[in-house]
Scaffold this active site. Structure first.
Site, mmCIF file in Angstrom:
data_model
loop_
_atom_site.group_PDB
_atom_site.id
_atom_site.type_symbol
_atom_site.label_atom_id
_atom_site.label_comp_id
_atom_site.label_asym_id
_atom_site.label_seq_id
_atom_site.Cartn_x
_atom_site.Cartn_y
_atom_site.Cartn_z
ATOM 1 N N PHE A 38 0.811 -1.219 0.000
ATOM 2 C CA PHE A 38 0.000 0.000 0.000
ATOM 3 C C PHE A 38 0.843 1.266 0.000
ATOM 4 O O PHE A 38 0.463 2.275 -0.562
ATOM 5 C CB PHE A 38 -0.930 0.007 1.229
ATOM 6 C CG PHE A 38 -2.213 -0.750 1.012
ATOM 7 C CD1 PHE A 38 -2.417 -1.504 -0.122
ATOM 8 C CD2 PHE A 38 -3.225 -0.691 1.959
ATOM 9 C CE1 PHE A 38 -3.601 -2.198 -0.325
ATOM 10 C CE2 PHE A 38 -4.421 -1.381 1.758
ATOM 11 C CZ PHE A 38 -4.609 -2.134 0.627
ATOM 12 N N ARG A 39 2.010 1.182 0.667
ATOM 13 C CA ARG A 39 2.733 2.429 0.913
ATOM 14 C C ARG A 39 3.962 2.629 0.038
ATOM 15 O O ARG A 39 4.578 3.680 0.087
ATOM 16 C CB ARG A 39 3.157 2.502 2.392
ATOM 17 C CG ARG A 39 1.963 2.655 3.294
ATOM 18 C CD ARG A 39 2.324 2.650 4.767
ATOM 19 N NE ARG A 39 1.114 2.772 5.543
ATOM 20 C CZ ARG A 39 0.224 1.801 5.716
ATOM 21 N NH1 ARG A 39 0.435 0.615 5.201
ATOM 22 N NH2 ARG A 39 -0.866 2.000 6.413
ATOM 23 N N GLN A 106 -1.889 -9.629 7.977
ATOM 24 C CA GLN A 106 -2.658 -8.425 7.658
ATOM 25 C C GLN A 106 -3.197 -8.517 6.236
ATOM 26 O O GLN A 106 -3.951 -7.659 5.804
ATOM 27 C CB GLN A 106 -1.765 -7.186 7.755
ATOM 28 C CG GLN A 106 -1.169 -6.963 9.118
ATOM 29 C CD GLN A 106 -0.133 -5.857 9.082
ATOM 30 O OE1 GLN A 106 -0.443 -4.684 9.227
ATOM 31 N NE2 GLN A 106 1.111 -6.230 8.862
ATOM 32 N N ASP A 109 -5.260 -11.565 0.775
ATOM 33 C CA ASP A 109 -5.146 -12.217 -0.539
ATOM 34 C C ASP A 109 -5.328 -13.735 -0.505
ATOM 35 O O ASP A 109 -5.400 -14.375 -1.569
ATOM 36 C CB ASP A 109 -3.792 -11.867 -1.192
ATOM 37 C CG ASP A 109 -2.597 -12.160 -0.287
ATOM 38 O OD1 ASP A 109 -2.656 -13.130 0.491
ATOM 39 O OD2 ASP A 109 -1.603 -11.416 -0.366
ATOM 40 N N HIS A 126 -7.358 -8.723 8.865
ATOM 41 C CA HIS A 126 -8.064 -7.716 8.056
ATOM 42 C C HIS A 126 -9.033 -8.345 7.062
ATOM 43 O O HIS A 126 -9.369 -7.730 6.048
ATOM 44 C CB HIS A 126 -7.046 -6.816 7.339
ATOM 45 C CG HIS A 126 -6.218 -6.009 8.297
ATOM 46 N ND1 HIS A 126 -5.027 -5.411 7.952
ATOM 47 C CD2 HIS A 126 -6.410 -5.709 9.604
ATOM 48 C CE1 HIS A 126 -4.529 -4.784 9.017
ATOM 49 N NE2 HIS A 126 -5.349 -4.949 10.024
ATOM 50 N N CYS A 159 -27.058 -9.938 -3.487
ATOM 51 C CA CYS A 159 -27.143 -11.290 -2.930
ATOM 52 C C CYS A 159 -28.161 -12.120 -3.703
ATOM 53 O O CYS A 159 -29.299 -11.681 -3.931
ATOM 54 C CB CYS A 159 -27.540 -11.203 -1.460
ATOM 55 S SG CYS A 159 -27.742 -12.813 -0.693
ATOM 56 N N CYS A 162 -31.180 -12.971 -1.017
ATOM 57 C CA CYS A 162 -32.132 -11.991 -0.463
ATOM 58 C C CYS A 162 -32.049 -10.628 -1.141
ATOM 59 O O CYS A 162 -32.678 -9.681 -0.688
ATOM 60 C CB CYS A 162 -31.889 -11.822 1.036
ATOM 61 S SG CYS A 162 -30.404 -10.887 1.428
ATOM 62 N N SER A 201 5.740 -3.100 7.526
ATOM 63 C CA SER A 201 6.392 -1.919 8.099
ATOM 64 C C SER A 201 5.994 -1.749 9.570
ATOM 65 O O SER A 201 6.509 -0.880 10.249
ATOM 66 C CB SER A 201 6.028 -0.681 7.281
ATOM 67 O OG SER A 201 4.625 -0.580 7.160
ATOM 68 N N ASN A 225 12.411 -7.703 6.339
ATOM 69 C CA ASN A 225 11.655 -6.666 5.626
ATOM 70 C C ASN A 225 12.593 -5.823 4.779
ATOM 71 O O ASN A 225 13.728 -5.572 5.164
ATOM 72 C CB ASN A 225 10.937 -5.751 6.632
ATOM 73 C CG ASN A 225 9.839 -4.941 5.979
ATOM 74 O OD1 ASN A 225 8.895 -5.505 5.457
ATOM 75 N ND2 ASN A 225 9.975 -3.616 5.966
HETATM 76 P P1 NAD Z 1 3.002 -1.897 4.238
HETATM 77 O O1 NAD Z 1 2.695 -1.550 2.830
HETATM 78 O O2 NAD Z 1 2.883 -0.861 5.284
HETATM 79 O O3 NAD Z 1 4.453 -2.521 4.420
HETATM 80 C C1 NAD Z 1 4.952 -3.523 3.582
HETATM 81 C C2 NAD Z 1 6.451 -3.599 3.845
HETATM 82 O O4 NAD Z 1 6.965 -4.683 3.084
HETATM 83 C C3 NAD Z 1 7.203 -2.334 3.395
HETATM 84 O O5 NAD Z 1 8.126 -1.953 4.397
HETATM 85 C C4 NAD Z 1 7.915 -2.804 2.113
HETATM 86 O O6 NAD Z 1 9.112 -2.095 1.881
HETATM 87 C C5 NAD Z 1 8.165 -4.250 2.453
HETATM 88 N N1 NAD Z 1 8.343 -5.122 1.299
HETATM 89 C C6 NAD Z 1 7.836 -4.996 0.046
HETATM 90 N N2 NAD Z 1 8.193 -6.046 -0.715
HETATM 91 C C7 NAD Z 1 8.939 -6.863 0.087
HETATM 92 C C8 NAD Z 1 9.574 -8.116 -0.126
HETATM 93 N N3 NAD Z 1 9.555 -8.742 -1.308
HETATM 94 N N4 NAD Z 1 10.226 -8.689 0.920
HETATM 95 C C9 NAD Z 1 10.291 -8.073 2.138
HETATM 96 N N5 NAD Z 1 9.715 -6.869 2.374
HETATM 97 C C10 NAD Z 1 9.036 -6.277 1.366
HETATM 98 O O7 NAD Z 1 2.108 -3.162 4.498
HETATM 99 P P2 NAD Z 1 1.501 -3.719 5.804
HETATM 100 O O8 NAD Z 1 2.430 -3.488 6.966
HETATM 101 O O9 NAD Z 1 1.066 -5.070 5.492
HETATM 102 O O10 NAD Z 1 0.201 -2.816 6.008
HETATM 103 C C11 NAD Z 1 -0.606 -2.403 4.941
HETATM 104 C C12 NAD Z 1 -2.074 -2.773 5.047
HETATM 105 O O11 NAD Z 1 -2.529 -3.001 3.741
HETATM 106 C C13 NAD Z 1 -2.361 -4.011 5.775
HETATM 107 O O12 NAD Z 1 -3.279 -3.659 6.713
HETATM 108 C C14 NAD Z 1 -2.978 -4.990 4.768
HETATM 109 O O13 NAD Z 1 -4.265 -5.349 5.231
HETATM 110 C C15 NAD Z 1 -3.200 -4.233 3.533
HETATM 111 N N6 NAD Z 1 -2.702 -4.802 2.262
HETATM 112 C C16 NAD Z 1 -2.814 -6.119 1.960
HETATM 113 C C17 NAD Z 1 -2.319 -6.608 0.759
HETATM 114 C C18 NAD Z 1 -2.435 -8.087 0.466
HETATM 115 O O14 NAD Z 1 -3.366 -8.731 0.937
HETATM 116 N N7 NAD Z 1 -1.499 -8.663 -0.305
HETATM 117 C C19 NAD Z 1 -1.727 -5.768 -0.170
HETATM 118 C C20 NAD Z 1 -1.646 -4.409 0.146
HETATM 119 C C21 NAD Z 1 -2.115 -3.953 1.382
#
Ligand code: NAD
Length: 261
Positions: A38-39, A106, A109, A126, A159, A162, A201, A225
């Protein structure tokens, strides 16, 4: 700083000598499966307004609901076609080794289950975007089924039981986390002996409390990470590398140390 090789060796030692391992995963564990975090620079928030992802907007605005279904069916949130990567498979291997105490994720998928981790071992804080749920009668539908319906050129699915409003089964901003999942995750993390964080993160709460609970309960903490996390200074081992590259190496070495073929 320790070399990567040495860190992998130390992490493998911890895995080999631990009995109840909690894996805590974030979006970073699935980027190597083609799902953006996401970030990051290509993350979902670089393209969409987080305000459109609140439960209030979803319930009150049909344009917002249409946007959600478009994103899920053909756009940036389509996850049904994604496949697990080596990090997901390495975690499934840990279950076969009898050491997995739970995957607290979190992610929405479903890739841990697709890689072979048992359903009752995955705690999805989540929710789960692989399904949608009727807000009136709670009937659940696989997202693949909804994607098929949407090919009929409808704006919004309803749905089949319903005619109630369907909502993707992920937790939206402004919604409570699933209580029982949260409680079980907390309880297991407090009683694990090793917690490995993969691709998070650690900025989203209350999810990010899980590794803290583990440490408070006396567990060792390994963080894998790319990029800084909120708990780097508290980690016993902090590995800056791709989850899909180092996790299988750690598990393979732990298996060798245990004499498992
Ligand atoms: P985040 O985006 O805050 O952090 C992800 C971290 O993973 C970052 O620091 C990034 O640099 C690191 N990263 C990216 N690729 C990597 C890799 N190959 N190996 C190791 N590190 C890697 O994500 P978060 O902490 O999970 O929080 C974001 C929120 O978004 C969560 O609440 C989640 O529910 C949701 N989300 C879920 C999905 C999914 O289901 N795949 C995708 C996007 C966001």
């Amino acid at each position: 700083m320790e070399s990567l090789e040495r860190q992998i060796e130390q992490a493998a030692d911890l895995v080999a000598t631990s009995a109840r391992i909690i894996i805590f995963t974030g979006a970073g564990v699935s980027t190597e499966s083609g799902i953006p975090d996401f970030r990051g620079p290509d993350g979902i928030w670089s393209k969409y307004d987080p305000e459109d992802f609140t439960i209030d907007r979803f319930l009150s605005d049909s344009k917002v609901r249409k946007l959600h279904w478009e994103l899920l069916v053909g756009g940036g949130l389509t996850m049904t076609r994604a496949q697990p990567n080596p990090a997901h498979y390495a975690i499934a291997e840990l279950e076969k080794m009898g050491k997995l105490y739970g995957v607290v994720t979190q992610n929405v998928d479903g890739l841990h289950q697709k890689a072979g981790v048992s359903d009752n071992m995955v705690f999805q804080l989540h929710g789960d975007l692989s399904h949608a749920r009727c807000l009136s009668c709670s009937t659940r539908y696989p997202m693949e089924e909804i994607i098929e319906w949407m090919k009929e050129d409808i704006d919004e699915p309803e749905c089949g039981e319903c005619k109630g409003m369907l909502k993707p089964d992920a937790v939206f901003f402004g919604e409570q986390l699933p209580y029982e999942v949260l409680m079980e995750s907390e309880s297991r993390s407090r009683s694990c002996d090793l917690c490995i964080v993969l691709g998070s993160s650690l900025v989203v709460y209350p999810a990010a409390l899980i590794p803290r609970y583990a440490q408070q309960g006396g567990a060792k903490l390994v963080i894998i990470n790319m990029g800084p996390t909120e708990m780097d200074r508290m980690a016993d081992i902090r590995i800056e590398a791709k989850a899909g590259e180092v996790t299988p190496q750690i598990i393979d070495r732990a298996r060798s140390k245990m004499g498992v073929k």
